[in-house]
Design a protein around this motif. Structure first.
Motif, short mmCIF file in Angstrom:
data_model
loop_
_atom_site.label_atom_id
_atom_site.label_comp_id
_atom_site.label_asym_id
_atom_site.label_seq_id
_atom_site.Cartn_x
_atom_site.Cartn_y
_atom_site.Cartn_z
N VAL A 66 -19.17 -5.72 -14.82
CA VAL A 66 -19.22 -5.26 -15.80
C VAL A 66 -17.39 -6.29 -16.41
O VAL A 66 -17.41 -6.93 -17.46
N HIS A 67 -16.50 -5.50 -15.64
CA HIS A 67 -14.95 -6.61 -15.61
C HIS A 67 -15.05 -7.40 -15.29
O HIS A 67 -13.49 -8.15 -15.44
N GLY A 68 -15.85 -8.39 -14.94
CA GLY A 68 -15.95 -10.03 -13.80
C GLY A 68 -14.67 -9.68 -13.13
O GLY A 68 -14.79 -8.56 -12.02
N ASP A 69 -14.20 -11.06 -12.88
CA ASP A 69 -13.05 -10.57 -12.11
C ASP A 69 -11.59 -10.09 -12.23
O ASP A 69 -10.38 -10.62 -11.46
N ARG A 70 -10.87 -9.10 -13.52
CA ARG A 70 -10.41 -8.37 -13.39
C ARG A 70 -10.31 -7.44 -12.16
O ARG A 70 -10.84 -6.05 -12.88
N HIS A 71 -9.97 -7.88 -11.30
CA HIS A 71 -9.32 -6.67 -10.11
C HIS A 71 -8.33 -5.44 -10.34
O HIS A 71 -7.40 -6.14 -11.03
N PRO A 72 -8.91 -4.11 -10.21
CA PRO A 72 -8.15 -3.10 -10.85
C PRO A 72 -7.38 -2.88 -9.25
O PRO A 72 -7.84 -2.94 -8.01
N ARG A 73 -5.89 -1.83 -9.21
CA ARG A 73 -5.20 -1.90 -8.41
C ARG A 73 -6.67 -0.47 -7.89
O ARG A 73 -6.85 0.49 -8.80
N ILE A 74 -6.52 -0.44 -6.50
CA ILE A 74 -7.57 0.81 -6.43
C ILE A 74 -6.46 2.56 -6.14
O ILE A 74 -5.62 2.30 -6.19
N TYR A 91 -11.22 14.03 1.70
CA TYR A 91 -12.63 13.66 1.01
C TYR A 91 -13.19 13.06 0.54
O TYR A 91 -15.03 13.42 -0.22
N VAL A 92 -13.49 11.47 -0.40
CA VAL A 92 -14.08 10.91 -0.24
C VAL A 92 -15.38 9.99 0.47
O VAL A 92 -14.87 9.52 1.60
N GLU A 93 -16.08 10.20 0.05
CA GLU A 93 -17.29 9.63 1.36
C GLU A 93 -16.71 7.62 1.12
O GLU A 93 -17.04 7.68 2.36
N GLU A 94 -16.92 7.03 0.64
CA GLU A 94 -16.56 5.59 0.86
C GLU A 94 -15.93 5.08 -0.82
O GLU A 94 -16.15 6.14 -1.75
N PHE A 95 -14.49 4.44 -0.32
CA PHE A 95 -14.01 3.79 -1.48
C PHE A 95 -13.12 2.57 -0.83
O PHE A 95 -13.82 1.92 0.68
N PRO A 96 -12.94 1.04 -1.43
CA PRO A 96 -12.53 0.29 -0.98
C PRO A 96 -11.15 0.33 -0.43
O PRO A 96 -10.26 0.89 -1.35
N LEU A 97 -10.68 -0.30 0.49
CA LEU A 97 -9.65 -0.46 0.98
C LEU A 97 -8.59 -2.10 0.21
O LEU A 97 -9.39 -3.15 0.84
N SER A 98 -7.19 -1.29 0.33
CA SER A 98 -6.91 -2.29 -0.35
C SER A 98 -5.06 -2.22 0.30
O SER A 98 -4.82 -1.61 -0.21
N ASP A 99 -4.45 -3.49 0.06
CA ASP A 99 -4.02 -3.81 0.66
C ASP A 99 -2.67 -2.79 -0.35
O ASP A 99 -1.20 -3.42 -0.46
N ASP A 100 -2.95 -3.50 -1.62
CA ASP A 100 -1.49 -3.00 -2.95
C ASP A 100 -2.44 -1.30 -3.67
O ASP A 100 -1.95 -0.85 -4.46
N GLY A 101 -2.97 -0.74 -2.60
CA GLY A 101 -3.85 0.75 -3.09
C GLY A 101 -3.05 1.62 -3.13
O GLY A 101 -2.28 1.82 -2.43
N TYR A 102 -3.54 2.67 -3.50
CA TYR A 102 -3.03 3.87 -3.72
C TYR A 102 -3.54 4.88 -3.03
O TYR A 102 -4.34 5.44 -3.76
N TYR A 103 -3.22 5.29 -2.31
CA TYR A 103 -4.30 6.65 -1.27
C TYR A 103 -3.56 8.16 -1.03
O TYR A 103 -2.13 7.22 -0.27
N SER A 104 -3.80 9.31 -1.77
CA SER A 104 -2.66 10.28 -1.00
C SER A 104 -3.97 11.22 -0.49
O SER A 104 -5.47 11.20 -1.73
N THR A 105 -3.92 12.38 0.16
CA THR A 105 -4.48 13.47 1.06
C THR A 105 -3.82 14.62 1.37
O THR A 105 -3.04 13.84 1.95
N ALA A 111 2.17 6.82 -10.69
CA ALA A 111 1.89 5.45 -10.58
C ALA A 111 0.39 4.60 -11.50
O ALA A 111 0.40 3.98 -11.54
N ILE A 112 -0.86 5.62 -11.87
CA ILE A 112 -1.71 5.18 -12.45
C ILE A 112 -1.05 4.69 -13.63
O ILE A 112 -1.34 3.63 -14.34
N MET A 157 0.67 -1.04 -0.02
CA MET A 157 -0.60 0.51 0.04
C MET A 157 0.90 1.45 0.19
O MET A 157 1.91 1.39 0.68
N TYR A 158 0.32 1.89 -0.59
CA TYR A 158 1.12 3.96 -1.01
C TYR A 158 0.14 4.38 -0.02
O TYR A 158 -1.04 5.16 -0.47
N LEU A 159 0.48 4.76 1.02
CA LEU A 159 0.11 6.09 1.75
C LEU A 159 0.72 7.03 1.47
O LEU A 159 1.46 7.77 2.61
N GLU A 160 -0.23 8.34 1.34
CA GLU A 160 0.55 9.95 1.43
C GLU A 160 -0.30 10.62 1.85
O GLU A 160 -1.72 10.54 1.58
#
Length: 160
Positions: free
Chosen positions: A71-79, A86-100, A19-20, A1-4
């Motif tokens: 729509v994309h089936g089991d192709r799990h994206p990187r979050i 400021y985002v109300e709700e989003f998935p938490l992922s061990d390999d996610g990228y989060y900045s604020t 990163a995207i 996870m990248y957390l900034e």
């Protein structure tokens, strides 16, 4: 996870865009959460105008995300989440990228009791209290952005 967690105007969006692009170049799906449509449009126009729309998807809420998953089936994206405080709700992922930039200063009570309702506290806990921050400094009349890794105490426990 990248957390900034960094102040405004320290290059968070630029690093997020890099990163995207790297994720897409590696052949993975990128789903990017934004606080609102206006911010998503600005981000695309400024940082990702050359990246085809089918390679990354701007998302505003979990309803859109769940539709994307159908729509994309089991192709799990990187979050990726821009301005996650400021985002109300989003998935938490061990390999996610989060900045604020934080919306407000957290108190000790917020850190101890805010786990269920505060995404910043949950992400810090998931990431063992470690986050990256960028702080502008002046050296030799030029602005540099040194990177700092911080360890903080979360929920009354010190994380390594």
């Amino acid at each position: 996870m990248y957390l900034e967690i960094s102040p405004r105007r320290t290059g968070k969006c630029r690093r997020l865009a890099k990163a995207i692009i790297k994720t897409v170049e590696e052949g993975h799906n990128a789903v990017v959460f934004f606080p609102n449509v206006r911010m998503a449009r600005y981000f695309k126009q400024k940082y990702l105008q050359d990246l085809p729309n089918n390679l990354w998807t701007p998302i505003e809420d979990m309803e859109q995300y769940n539709l994307w998953l159908k729509v994309h089936g089991d192709r799990h994206p990187r979050i990726f989440v821009d301005e996650f405080d400021y985002v109300e709700e989003f998935p938490l992922s061990d390999d996610g990228y989060y900045s604020t930039t934080p919306r407000f200063m957290r108190t000790e009570d917020d850190m101890e009791y805010g786990y269920l309702s505060d995404a910043l506290v949950r992400l810090l806990s998931m990431n063992h209290g470690t986050y990256t921050t960028m702080a502008p400094t002046r050296q030799n009349n030029s602005t540099t952005l040194p990177e700092f890794i911080y360890q903080i105490e979360v929920l009354g426990r010190a994380f390594d």
